[in-house]
Write a protein that holds these residues in place. Structure first.
Motif, PDB file in Angstrom:
ATOM      1  N   GLN A  65      -3.009 -10.043   2.741  1.00 40.56           N
ATOM      2  CA  GLN A  65      -3.330 -11.232   2.663  1.00 40.56           C
ATOM      3  C   GLN A  65      -4.288 -11.560   1.434  1.00 40.56           C
ATOM      4  N   ALA A  66      -5.309 -10.720   1.346  1.00 41.72           N
ATOM      5  CA  ALA A  66      -6.310 -10.674   0.130  1.00 41.72           C
ATOM      6  C   ALA A  66      -5.495 -10.864  -1.045  1.00 41.72           C
ATOM      7  N   ALA A  67      -4.586  -9.998  -1.212  1.00 35.64           N
ATOM      8  CA  ALA A  67      -3.915  -9.766  -2.582  1.00 35.64           C
ATOM      9  C   ALA A  67      -3.181 -11.288  -2.857  1.00 35.64           C
ATOM     10  N   PHE A  68      -2.455 -11.736  -1.958  1.00 37.00           N
ATOM     11  CA  PHE A  68      -1.910 -13.124  -2.287  1.00 37.00           C
ATOM     12  C   PHE A  68      -2.890 -14.349  -2.596  1.00 37.00           C
ATOM     13  N   GLU A  69      -3.859 -14.118  -1.674  1.00 35.37           N
ATOM     14  CA  GLU A  69      -5.119 -15.342  -1.862  1.00 35.37           C
ATOM     15  C   GLU A  69      -5.719 -15.182  -3.279  1.00 35.37           C
ATOM     16  N   LEU A  70      -5.949 -13.775  -3.561  1.00 37.88           N
ATOM     17  CA  LEU A  70      -6.719 -13.497  -4.991  1.00 37.88           C
ATOM     18  C   LEU A  70      -5.655 -13.810  -6.118  1.00 37.88           C
ATOM     19  N   ALA A  71      -4.380 -13.455  -5.995  1.00 37.78           N
ATOM     20  CA  ALA A  71      -3.353 -13.889  -7.036  1.00 37.78           C
ATOM     21  C   ALA A  71      -3.407 -15.351  -7.020  1.00 37.78           C
ATOM     22  N   GLY A  72      -3.158 -15.995  -6.024  1.00 34.15           N
ATOM     23  CA  GLY A  72      -2.923 -17.485  -5.924  1.00 34.15           C
ATOM     24  C   GLY A  72      -4.307 -18.185  -6.558  1.00 34.15           C
ATOM     25  N   SER A  73      -5.350 -17.694  -6.513  1.00 34.31           N
ATOM     26  CA  SER A  73      -6.588 -18.488  -6.738  1.00 34.31           C
ATOM     27  C   SER A  73      -6.549 -18.222  -8.324  1.00 34.31           C
ATOM     28  N   LEU A  74      -5.844 -17.372  -9.008  1.00 37.76           N
ATOM     29  CA  LEU A  74      -6.025 -17.084 -10.412  1.00 37.76           C
ATOM     30  C   LEU A  74      -5.241 -18.545 -11.107  1.00 37.76           C
ATOM     31  N   GLY A  75      -4.232 -19.052 -10.443  1.00 39.85           N
ATOM     32  CA  GLY A  75      -3.296 -20.234 -10.858  1.00 39.85           C
ATOM     33  C   GLY A  75      -2.318 -19.796 -11.478  1.00 39.85           C
ATOM     34  N   VAL A  76      -1.766 -18.524 -11.313  1.00 40.56           N
ATOM     35  CA  VAL A  76      -0.478 -18.132 -11.732  1.00 40.56           C
ATOM     36  C   VAL A  76       0.431 -18.041 -10.490  1.00 40.56           C
ATOM     37  N   PRO A  77       1.900 -17.808 -11.130  1.00 38.96           N
ATOM     38  CA  PRO A  77       3.077 -17.477 -10.216  1.00 38.96           C
ATOM     39  C   PRO A  77       2.665 -16.091  -9.419  1.00 38.96           C
ATOM     40  N   VAL A  78       3.015 -16.161  -8.101  1.00 40.51           N
ATOM     41  CA  VAL A  78       2.746 -14.905  -7.371  1.00 40.51           C
ATOM     42  C   VAL A  78       4.168 -14.779  -6.563  1.00 40.51           C
ATOM     43  N   TYR A  79       4.528 -13.305  -6.893  1.00 42.71           N
ATOM     44  CA  TYR A  79       5.794 -12.605  -6.291  1.00 42.71           C
ATOM     45  C   TYR A  79       5.239 -11.628  -5.219  1.00 42.71           C
ATOM     46  N   ASP A  80       6.167 -11.225  -4.482  1.00 42.15           N
ATOM     47  CA  ASP A  80       6.225  -9.970  -3.627  1.00 42.15           C
ATOM     48  C   ASP A  80       6.888  -8.888  -4.522  1.00 42.15           C
ATOM     49  N   VAL A  81       6.660  -7.891  -4.908  1.00 45.72           N
ATOM     50  CA  VAL A  81       7.329  -6.962  -5.885  1.00 45.72           C
ATOM     51  C   VAL A  81       8.457  -6.331  -4.971  1.00 45.72           C
ATOM     52  N   LEU A  82       8.441  -6.232  -3.729  1.00 43.18           N
ATOM     53  CA  LEU A  82       9.486  -5.615  -2.840  1.00 43.18           C
ATOM     54  C   LEU A  82      10.673  -6.622  -2.851  1.00 43.18           C
ATOM     55  N   GLN A  83      10.499  -7.835  -2.951  1.00 45.71           N
ATOM     56  CA  GLN A  83      11.566  -8.844  -2.913  1.00 45.71           C
ATOM     57  C   GLN A  83      12.040  -9.190  -4.489  1.00 45.71           C
TER      58      GLN A  83
ATOM     59  N   PRO B  87       0.646  -1.165   0.190  1.00 48.30           N
ATOM     60  CA  PRO B  87      -0.169   0.127   0.023  1.00 48.30           C
ATOM     61  C   PRO B  87       0.808   1.256   0.126  1.00 48.30           C
ATOM     62  N   THR B  88       0.330   2.323  -0.481  1.00 50.57           N
ATOM     63  CA  THR B  88       0.804   3.624  -0.564  1.00 50.57           C
ATOM     64  C   THR B  88       0.215   4.649   0.409  1.00 50.57           C
ATOM     65  N   ASN B  89       0.339   5.899   0.296  1.00 50.02           N
ATOM     66  CA  ASN B  89      -0.444   6.901   0.986  1.00 50.02           C
ATOM     67  C   ASN B  89      -1.676   6.873   0.285  1.00 50.02           C
ATOM     68  N   VAL B  90      -1.902   6.531  -0.960  1.00 48.30           N
ATOM     69  CA  VAL B  90      -3.224   6.900  -1.610  1.00 48.30           C
ATOM     70  C   VAL B  90      -3.765   5.744  -2.387  1.00 48.30           C
ATOM     71  N   THR B  91      -3.074   4.475  -2.196  1.00 51.31           N
ATOM     72  CA  THR B  91      -3.813   3.327  -2.679  1.00 51.31           C
ATOM     73  C   THR B  91      -3.504   2.069  -1.566  1.00 51.31           C
ATOM     74  N   ALA B  92      -4.357   1.133  -1.781  1.00 48.18           N
ATOM     75  CA  ALA B  92      -4.483  -0.142  -1.032  1.00 48.18           C
ATOM     76  C   ALA B  92      -3.430  -0.954  -1.657  1.00 48.18           C
ATOM     77  N   THR B  93      -3.223  -1.986  -0.913  1.00 45.86           N
ATOM     78  CA  THR B  93      -2.291  -3.109  -1.467  1.00 45.86           C
ATOM     79  C   THR B  93      -2.835  -3.489  -2.958  1.00 45.86           C
ATOM     80  N   THR B  94      -1.900  -3.808  -3.803  1.00 53.09           N
ATOM     81  CA  THR B  94      -2.536  -3.795  -5.191  1.00 53.09           C
ATOM     82  C   THR B  94      -2.099  -5.419  -5.606  1.00 53.09           C
TER      83      THR B  94
END
Length: 91
Positions: A55-73, A29-36
């Protein structure tokens, strides 16, 4: 920030279904947006939607059946920057 999870899921699902090699990146998240969640296709085309929480972002992305990464890493893949550059040149 309230997020219409069904609309987000529908949009991201349509993106995954209509493109090849899609990967998901969870953005903090930033000062103007939620986690995306940002989805990036094989050619660098991308789309982004608010997910509400990490948590919702990782769950949502995982439910799509695609690889999921943390952009900060991982950072963003070069193909995204290259796609953005091609789009600017078109304008």
């Amino acid at each position: 920030m309230a997020v219409d999870q069904q609309a987000v899921r529908r949009h991201l699902g349509e993106f995954v279904d209509s493109r090849r090699g899609v990967e998901a990146y969870v953005e903090p998240p930033t000062n103007v947006t939620a986690t995306t969640v940002i989805l990036i296709a094989h050619d660098g085309e991308w789309t982004r939607r608010a997910a509400g929480s990490r948590q919702a972002a990782f769950e949502l992305a995982g439910s799509l059946g695609v690889p999921v990464y943390d952009v900060l890493q991982t950072g963003y893949p070069n193909r995204m920057r290259e796609w953005n550059s091609r789009q600017r040149k078109k304008d």
